[in-house]
Write a protein that holds these residues in place. Structure first.
Motif: not given
Length: 91
Positions: A1-14, A20-25, A30-35, A58-61
């Protein structure tokens, strides 16, 4: 479960087939989904904050990760179910 995805850089979902379950922030969808895609997710569920209206679209770019948005109540229900059963499956 992920809350916010800006700081996800380098993280791994194994694990295979993780969603991914993401709280809207505050960052773009587009950034959330790409991360989360870079981290290894195969799809994403974004749930709204209690004070935010639900969106029909949702505008996912340029993001290509399959995704959808659910209500705040549904997101909290999924979060609770995941806490009860970390091997919960979705299709």
């Amino acid at each position: 479960m992920l809350h916010g995805t800006k700081g996800l850089s380098g993280a791994t979902i194994t694990g295979d087939g993780r969603i991914a379950l993401i709280l809207r922030g505050t960052c773009l969808f587009e950034e959330k989904l790409n991360n989360v895609q870079k981290a290894g997710a195969v799809a994403a569920l974004i749930y709204t904050r209690a004070e935010q209206p639900e969106l029909v679209r949702m505008d996912v770019g340029q993001a290509t990760l399959p995704s959808t948005m659910v209500s705040h109540a549904d997101g909290l229900d999924i979060k609770r179910r995941l806490a009860d059963d970390p091997n919960l499956t979705a299709t």
